[in-house]
Design an enzyme around this catalytic site. Structure first.
Site, PDB file in Angstrom:
ATOM      1  N   ARG A 133      44.139  12.755  40.657  1.00 35.61           N
ATOM      2  CA  ARG A 133      45.149  13.639  41.260  1.00 35.61           C
ATOM      3  C   ARG A 133      45.866  14.512  40.231  1.00 35.61           C
ATOM      4  NH1 ARG A 133      46.002   8.813  43.782  1.00 35.61           N
ATOM      5  NH2 ARG A 133      45.109   8.731  45.870  1.00 35.61           N
ATOM      6  N   LYS A 155      45.058  29.568  37.438  1.00 28.74           N
ATOM      7  CA  LYS A 155      44.121  29.615  38.572  1.00 28.74           C
ATOM      8  C   LYS A 155      42.841  28.910  38.151  1.00 28.74           C
ATOM      9  CE  LYS A 155      45.420  33.836  41.026  1.00 28.74           C
ATOM     10  NZ  LYS A 155      44.926  35.154  41.493  1.00 28.74           N
ATOM     11  N   GLU A 197      39.193  44.211  30.858  1.00 28.13           N
ATOM     12  CA  GLU A 197      40.441  43.542  31.293  1.00 28.13           C
ATOM     13  C   GLU A 197      41.577  43.853  30.313  1.00 28.13           C
ATOM     14  OE1 GLU A 197      40.459  41.997  34.194  1.00 28.13           O
ATOM     15  OE2 GLU A 197      38.483  41.087  34.544  1.00 28.13           O
ATOM     16  N   LYS A 243      50.465  38.991  30.761  1.00 30.13           N
ATOM     17  CA  LYS A 243      50.087  38.058  31.825  1.00 30.13           C
ATOM     18  C   LYS A 243      51.104  36.932  31.925  1.00 30.13           C
ATOM     19  CE  LYS A 243      46.597  35.672  34.340  1.00 30.13           C
ATOM     20  NZ  LYS A 243      45.178  35.456  34.628  1.00 30.13           N
ATOM     21  N   GLU A 253      51.169  34.374  43.068  1.00 27.02           N
ATOM     22  CA  GLU A 253      50.694  35.673  43.570  1.00 27.02           C
ATOM     23  C   GLU A 253      51.218  36.008  44.963  1.00 27.02           C
ATOM     24  OE1 GLU A 253      46.680  36.763  42.487  1.00 27.02           O
ATOM     25  OE2 GLU A 253      46.565  38.154  44.170  1.00 27.02           O
ATOM     26  N   ARG A 257      51.964  39.514  40.777  1.00 28.65           N
ATOM     27  CA  ARG A 257      50.701  39.065  40.158  1.00 28.65           C
ATOM     28  C   ARG A 257      49.513  39.843  40.717  1.00 28.65           C
ATOM     29  NH1 ARG A 257      48.983  32.828  38.446  1.00 28.65           N
ATOM     30  NH2 ARG A 257      46.961  33.409  37.586  1.00 28.65           N
ATOM     31  N   ASN A 261      45.021  42.680  39.854  1.00 32.81           N
ATOM     32  CA  ASN A 261      43.788  43.023  40.577  1.00 32.81           C
ATOM     33  C   ASN A 261      43.448  44.508  40.479  1.00 32.81           C
ATOM     34  OD1 ASN A 261      43.494  40.366  41.412  1.00 32.81           O
ATOM     35  ND2 ASN A 261      44.757  40.696  43.238  1.00 32.81           N
ATOM     36  N   HIS A 264      39.927  45.726  40.856  1.00 30.42           N
ATOM     37  CA  HIS A 264      39.144  44.591  41.354  1.00 30.42           C
ATOM     38  C   HIS A 264      38.698  44.737  42.801  1.00 30.42           C
ATOM     39  CE1 HIS A 264      40.253  42.811  37.557  1.00 30.42           C
ATOM     40  NE2 HIS A 264      39.609  41.688  37.825  1.00 30.42           N
ATOM     41  N   HIS A 268      35.020  44.121  42.888  1.00 29.17           N
ATOM     42  CA  HIS A 268      34.390  42.979  43.569  1.00 29.17           C
ATOM     43  C   HIS A 268      33.307  43.433  44.539  1.00 29.17           C
ATOM     44  CE1 HIS A 268      37.975  40.053  42.751  1.00 29.17           C
ATOM     45  NE2 HIS A 268      37.065  40.002  41.798  1.00 29.17           N
ATOM     46  N   HIS A 282      31.124  41.062  35.522  1.00 28.65           N
ATOM     47  CA  HIS A 282      32.436  41.198  36.154  1.00 28.65           C
ATOM     48  C   HIS A 282      33.274  42.310  35.495  1.00 28.65           C
ATOM     49  CE1 HIS A 282      36.232  40.204  38.058  1.00 28.65           C
ATOM     50  NE2 HIS A 282      36.778  40.150  36.856  1.00 28.65           N
TER      51      HIS A 282
END
Ligand SMILES: NC(=O)c1ccc[n+]([C@@H]2O[C@H](COP(=O)([O-])OP(=O)(O)OC[C@H]3O[C@@H](n4cnc5c(N)ncnc54)[C@H](O)[C@@H]3O)[C@@H](O)[C@H]2O)c1
Ligand SMILES: [Zn+2]
Length: 384
Positions: A133, A155, A197, A243, A253, A257, A261, A264, A268, A282
């Site tokens: 956990r 993340k 990035e 960041k 987010e 945040r 993106n 993106h 994507h 990417h």
């Protein structure tokens, strides 16, 4: 911006703090810093055992140094090596990693070490969030993308059959060590993709940093191994500070945040159109998506055509794609692209969400973009 290009030394890293209260942690940036992993872990968790999670390619280059750094501080380490590549962010590999961590008798108070790029950080981070956990973990990012983006902010996750990163958790590391020397073994194409990035941080919120990158990107790529330039360390630190600030203000987010993106949404869709294959990495998709987001903002009259051209020109100067015609093998038609955009960012009340720009360094979240406008824009961008 005047950069501290010659400040510091190998022994003196740049330290960026992520201010998350009881879960605050340091990002240690500098050439050779992997060697300090053992002593830093000892200071943080005396008596802890570790399990290193890495991929086969990174293991070949850097696992021995990582084990030596832990060993020199008297820290026990087990290792689990998974295949390199996005394919390892799946259920089967997640199971392998969790079982290996349990088998290594890693318990509360011990640590998992994620040694690798974004794939390993996401996979090992999610395993850490899940085993018993929640175990603490340390990120040792080995790609530029991971050093400026994925290793910071908590993340973690794996891919579902139905889409990327759909299974995961927010789980912050307790320490990030970004050894910039590890990037020397990274293939140039991967470094360049990660650089997209880096540019993103300038374009979304820091015009002075973007201008600095225009002038100094060659030194960032070269890494200062022979020249002693600290441009690479400086660039990574600026990105991590940006960041860290965003994550401290909006960890989950709900607002700011989302600016990360930038590029993106289009990116994507293009990555998906290429089947997430080597045809378009990417970061390459993000570069192209960013150029499109700027061009789209110019079409909407939000910024000048000259600023949109300037953003694209820098991405192109380092060898990143900025036009749909740059995608090897081509892109599908506008219908397919619109479907992919709608799948990625859920359409809310018939409107799309995009990160748009008012100027270089001034991005904002626009929740009210008319899909018809995006379609007309893409029709104008498609080759032929
Ligand atoms: N968690 C987040 O916030 C976040 C943010 C951005 C991206 N991501 C995720 O990151 C992943 C992409 O990360 P990536 O681009 O680092 O990919 P990656 O981890 O697959 O690394 C790219 C390739 O480089 C190799 N490699 C890594 N370090 C090396 C080194 N030092 N020398 C030689 N080879 C090396 C790897 O084995 C791999 O083949 C995606 O899965 C994406 O979803 C996560
Ligand atoms: Zn990205």
């Amino acid at each position: 911006m005047t950069a501290p290009l010659r400040q510091g030394s190998l022994a003196e890293p740049i330290i960026v703090q992520v201010a998350l209260g009881a879960r605050a942690y340091d990002i240690v940036i500098g050439r050779g810093q992997l060697a300090s992993l053992g002593s830093r872990i000892k200071a943080l968790r005396a008596g802890a055992k570790t399990a290193i999670v890495t991929d086969a390619t990174v293991a070949k280059h850097h696992l021995a140094a990582c084990q030596a750094a832990l060993n020199s501080a008297g820290i026990e380490s087990a290792s689990v090596v998974v295949p390199a590549g996005e394919g390892s962010k799946n259920y089967a590999t997640f199971e392998t990693v969790c079982e290996a961590i349990v088998a290594a008798r890693i318990e509360r108070g011990d640590l998992v070490v994620a040694l690798g790029g974004g794939v390993i950080g996401d996979l090992a981070g999610f395993a850490s969030a899940s085993v018993r956990r929640g175990l603490d973990f340390v990120q040792v990012p080995t790609t530029l993308l991971a050093q400026v983006d994925s290793s910071v902010g908590g993340k973690t996750g794996i891919n579902s059959r139905q889409g990327k990163n759909l299974i995961g958790a927010f789980h912050q590391p307790v320490l990030v060590i970004a050894d910039t020397g590890l990037l020397d073994t990274l293939p140039e194409r991967d470094f360049r993709a990660g650089y997209a990035e880096v540019v993103k941080y300038g374009l979304l919120g820091d015009a002075a940093f973007f201008a600095w990158l225009e002038a100094n990107w060659r030194d960032v790529f070269a890494g200062g191994k022979s020249s002693g330039s600290l441009a690479r360390e400086h660039a990574i630190a600026v990105c991590c500070r940006a960041k860290a600030g965003i994550v401290a203000r909006d960890e989950r987010e709900t607002s700011e945040r989302a600016l990360l993106n930038l590029g993106h949404t289009f990116g994507h869709a293009l990555e998906a159109a290429c089947g997430f294959s080597d045809r378009l990495l990417h970061g390459e998709a993000v570069a192209l998506g960013t150029a499109l987001a700027f061009e789209f903002s110019a079409c909407k009259g939000l910024i000048s055509a000259a600023d949109a051209a300037r953003a694209a020109a820098h991405l192109a100067a380092v060898g990143l794609p900025t036009h749909l015609k740059d995608v090897p093998g081509g892109v599908p038609g506008v219908d397919a692209l619109m479907d992919l955009i709608a799948q990625d960012k859920k359409v809310k009340r018939g409107k799309l969400t995009f990160i748009l720009v008012r100027a270089i360094g001034q991005a904002f979240v626009e929740n009210d973009v008319d899909p018809a406008q995006v379609r007309a824009f893409l029709e104008g961008q498609l080759p032929g």
